[in-house]
Motif scaffolding. Structure first.
Motif, PDB file in Angstrom:
ATOM      1  N   LEU A  78       0.835  -1.216   0.000  1.00  0.00           N
ATOM      2  CA  LEU A  78       0.000   0.000   0.000  1.00  0.00           C
ATOM      3  C   LEU A  78       0.861   1.253   0.000  1.00  0.00           C
ATOM      4  CD1 LEU A  78      -2.904  -0.964   2.420  1.00  0.00           C
ATOM      5  CD2 LEU A  78      -3.046  -0.586  -0.051  1.00  0.00           C
ATOM      6  N   GLY A  79       1.988   1.203   0.709  1.00  0.00           N
ATOM      7  CA  GLY A  79       2.908   2.343   0.702  1.00  0.00           C
ATOM      8  C   GLY A  79       3.445   2.598  -0.697  1.00  0.00           C
ATOM      9  N   GLN A  80       3.793   1.532  -1.393  1.00  0.00           N
ATOM     10  CA  GLN A  80       4.291   1.706  -2.759  1.00  0.00           C
ATOM     11  C   GLN A  80       3.189   2.136  -3.718  1.00  0.00           C
ATOM     12  OE1 GLN A  80       7.325   2.024  -3.346  1.00  0.00           O
ATOM     13  NE2 GLN A  80       8.054   1.223  -1.405  1.00  0.00           N
ATOM     14  N   THR A  81       1.954   1.764  -3.423  1.00  0.00           N
ATOM     15  CA  THR A  81       0.821   2.269  -4.206  1.00  0.00           C
ATOM     16  C   THR A  81       0.701   3.779  -4.025  1.00  0.00           C
ATOM     17  OG1 THR A  81      -0.346   0.164  -3.984  1.00  0.00           O
ATOM     18  CG2 THR A  81      -1.675   2.071  -4.569  1.00  0.00           C
ATOM     19  N   ALA A  82       0.862   4.242  -2.784  1.00  0.00           N
ATOM     20  CA  ALA A  82       0.816   5.683  -2.514  1.00  0.00           C
ATOM     21  C   ALA A  82       1.962   6.408  -3.226  1.00  0.00           C
ATOM     22  CB  ALA A  82       0.878   5.938  -1.006  1.00  0.00           C
ATOM     23  N   LEU A 108       1.252   1.349 -10.649  1.00  0.00           N
ATOM     24  CA  LEU A 108       0.186   1.608  -9.689  1.00  0.00           C
ATOM     25  C   LEU A 108      -0.765   0.415  -9.594  1.00  0.00           C
ATOM     26  CD1 LEU A 108      -1.480   3.620  -7.875  1.00  0.00           C
ATOM     27  CD2 LEU A 108      -2.698   4.203  -9.976  1.00  0.00           C
ATOM     28  N   ILE A 109      -1.185  -0.104 -10.736  1.00  0.00           N
ATOM     29  CA  ILE A 109      -2.129  -1.231 -10.754  1.00  0.00           C
ATOM     30  C   ILE A 109      -1.504  -2.465 -10.102  1.00  0.00           C
ATOM     31  CG2 ILE A 109      -3.347  -2.841 -12.276  1.00  0.00           C
ATOM     32  CD1 ILE A 109      -3.726  -0.426 -14.203  1.00  0.00           C
ATOM     33  N   PHE A 114      -1.541  -6.292  -5.565  1.00  0.00           N
ATOM     34  CA  PHE A 114      -0.878  -7.194  -4.630  1.00  0.00           C
ATOM     35  C   PHE A 114      -1.016  -6.744  -3.180  1.00  0.00           C
ATOM     36  CE2 PHE A 114       1.731  -8.379  -8.422  1.00  0.00           C
ATOM     37  CZ  PHE A 114       1.292  -9.692  -8.482  1.00  0.00           C
ATOM     38  N   SER A 115      -1.660  -5.628  -2.933  1.00  0.00           N
ATOM     39  CA  SER A 115      -1.780  -5.103  -1.578  1.00  0.00           C
ATOM     40  C   SER A 115      -2.652  -5.965  -0.670  1.00  0.00           C
ATOM     41  CB  SER A 115      -2.359  -3.692  -1.604  1.00  0.00           C
ATOM     42  OG  SER A 115      -1.458  -2.818  -2.222  1.00  0.00           O
ATOM     43  N   PHE A 116      -3.556  -6.715  -1.252  1.00  0.00           N
ATOM     44  CA  PHE A 116      -4.512  -7.460  -0.431  1.00  0.00           C
ATOM     45  C   PHE A 116      -4.375  -8.966  -0.610  1.00  0.00           C
ATOM     46  CE2 PHE A 116      -6.240  -3.266  -1.303  1.00  0.00           C
ATOM     47  CZ  PHE A 116      -6.375  -2.801  -0.010  1.00  0.00           C
ATOM     48  N   CYS A 138      10.476  -0.222  -6.700  1.00  0.00           N
ATOM     49  CA  CYS A 138       9.768   1.047  -6.618  1.00  0.00           C
ATOM     50  C   CYS A 138      10.731   2.231  -6.514  1.00  0.00           C
ATOM     51  CB  CYS A 138       8.786   1.026  -5.454  1.00  0.00           C
ATOM     52  SG  CYS A 138       7.444  -0.149  -5.734  1.00  0.00           S
ATOM     53  N   LEU A 139      11.845   2.033  -5.836  1.00  0.00           N
ATOM     54  CA  LEU A 139      12.859   3.079  -5.771  1.00  0.00           C
ATOM     55  C   LEU A 139      13.395   3.375  -7.166  1.00  0.00           C
ATOM     56  CD1 LEU A 139      14.765   4.959  -4.170  1.00  0.00           C
ATOM     57  CD2 LEU A 139      16.320   2.996  -3.978  1.00  0.00           C
ATOM     58  N   MET A 140      13.652   2.329  -7.934  1.00  0.00           N
ATOM     59  CA  MET A 140      14.161   2.518  -9.288  1.00  0.00           C
ATOM     60  C   MET A 140      13.131   3.245 -10.158  1.00  0.00           C
ATOM     61  SD  MET A 140      15.914  -0.173 -11.924  1.00  0.00           S
ATOM     62  CE  MET A 140      14.850  -1.451 -11.400  1.00  0.00           C
ATOM     63  N   VAL A 141      11.868   2.873 -10.052  1.00  0.00           N
ATOM     64  CA  VAL A 141      10.825   3.541 -10.831  1.00  0.00           C
ATOM     65  C   VAL A 141      10.744   5.018 -10.443  1.00  0.00           C
ATOM     66  CG1 VAL A 141       8.325   3.651 -11.231  1.00  0.00           C
ATOM     67  CG2 VAL A 141       9.496   1.449 -11.291  1.00  0.00           C
TER      68      VAL A 141
END
Length: 182
Positions: A78-82, A108-109, A114-116, A138-141
């Motif tokens: 969820l943090g990476q979604t944010a 994002l999708i 995968f959050s749940f 996510c850091l690389m993105v």
């Protein structure tokens, strides 16, 4: 963990005492006695309860750690979604090309989907370790989107998402196979 272990030990002792009591009752009667069949059935039932409980002990012992893993995994995804949402907003705020959405929307999708996911007692460590790869990806993105590193790293980001996706799907497949073999 200590509380869970204590509860398990207490319940285990109670089941053992019940089995011993039933054994004592069964030994009071002779094999031909009319009450022997009833007492023997009760003895078998108490033994079955004890055996069934013994099978649940590993899952009960792993439950606190599984819950922790589930929180870590859920908060990470969820943090990476944010972060992905923030990067989409930053793309427009920094007046970057809308083509960045080609990278960010699937990102994002994927993070949201995968959050749940269900984290079981058998695979919780797998998902906990997988979140490390998620954070690196996510850091690389984020660095690519903010033009901190070269656009050529998009290829590496795509490969990273493929590896994460395959790893998650194989992990889910292994869990399903383990569930069927029981």
């Amino acid at each position: 963990m200590g509380k869970v272990r204590h509860e398990i030990e207490t319940e285990y002792r109670q089941l053992q005492e019940r089995l011993l009591t039933r054994h004592g009752e069964a030994t009071r009667h002779e094999a031909g006695d009319e009450d022997f069949g009833t007492e023997y059935a009760r003895l078998l039932q108490a033994a079955d309860e004890l055996l069934a409980f013994e099978k649940t002990i590993p899952a009960k012992l792993a439950e606190p750690e599984r819950q922790l893993s589930e929180r870590i995994v859920r908060i990470s995804w969820l943090g990476q979604t944010a972060v992905a949402l923030a990067l989409i907003v930053l793309t427009f705020a920094l007046d970057h090309s809308a083509w960045w959405l080609v990278v960010l929307v699937p990102h994002l999708i994927a993070t949201l989907s995968f959050s749940f996911q269900k984290v079981t007692d058998k695979d919780h460590r797998f998902y906990r370790h997988l979140t490390i790869g998620l954070h690196l990806e996510c850091l690389m993105v984020a660095l690519i989107t903010l033009s901190v590193i070269s656009l050529w790293f998009v290829i590496l980001a795509i490969i990273g998402w493929l590896v994460l996706g395959i790893t998650v799907s194989e992990g889910l497949g292994d869990s399903a196979k383990k569930g069927q073999s029981r």
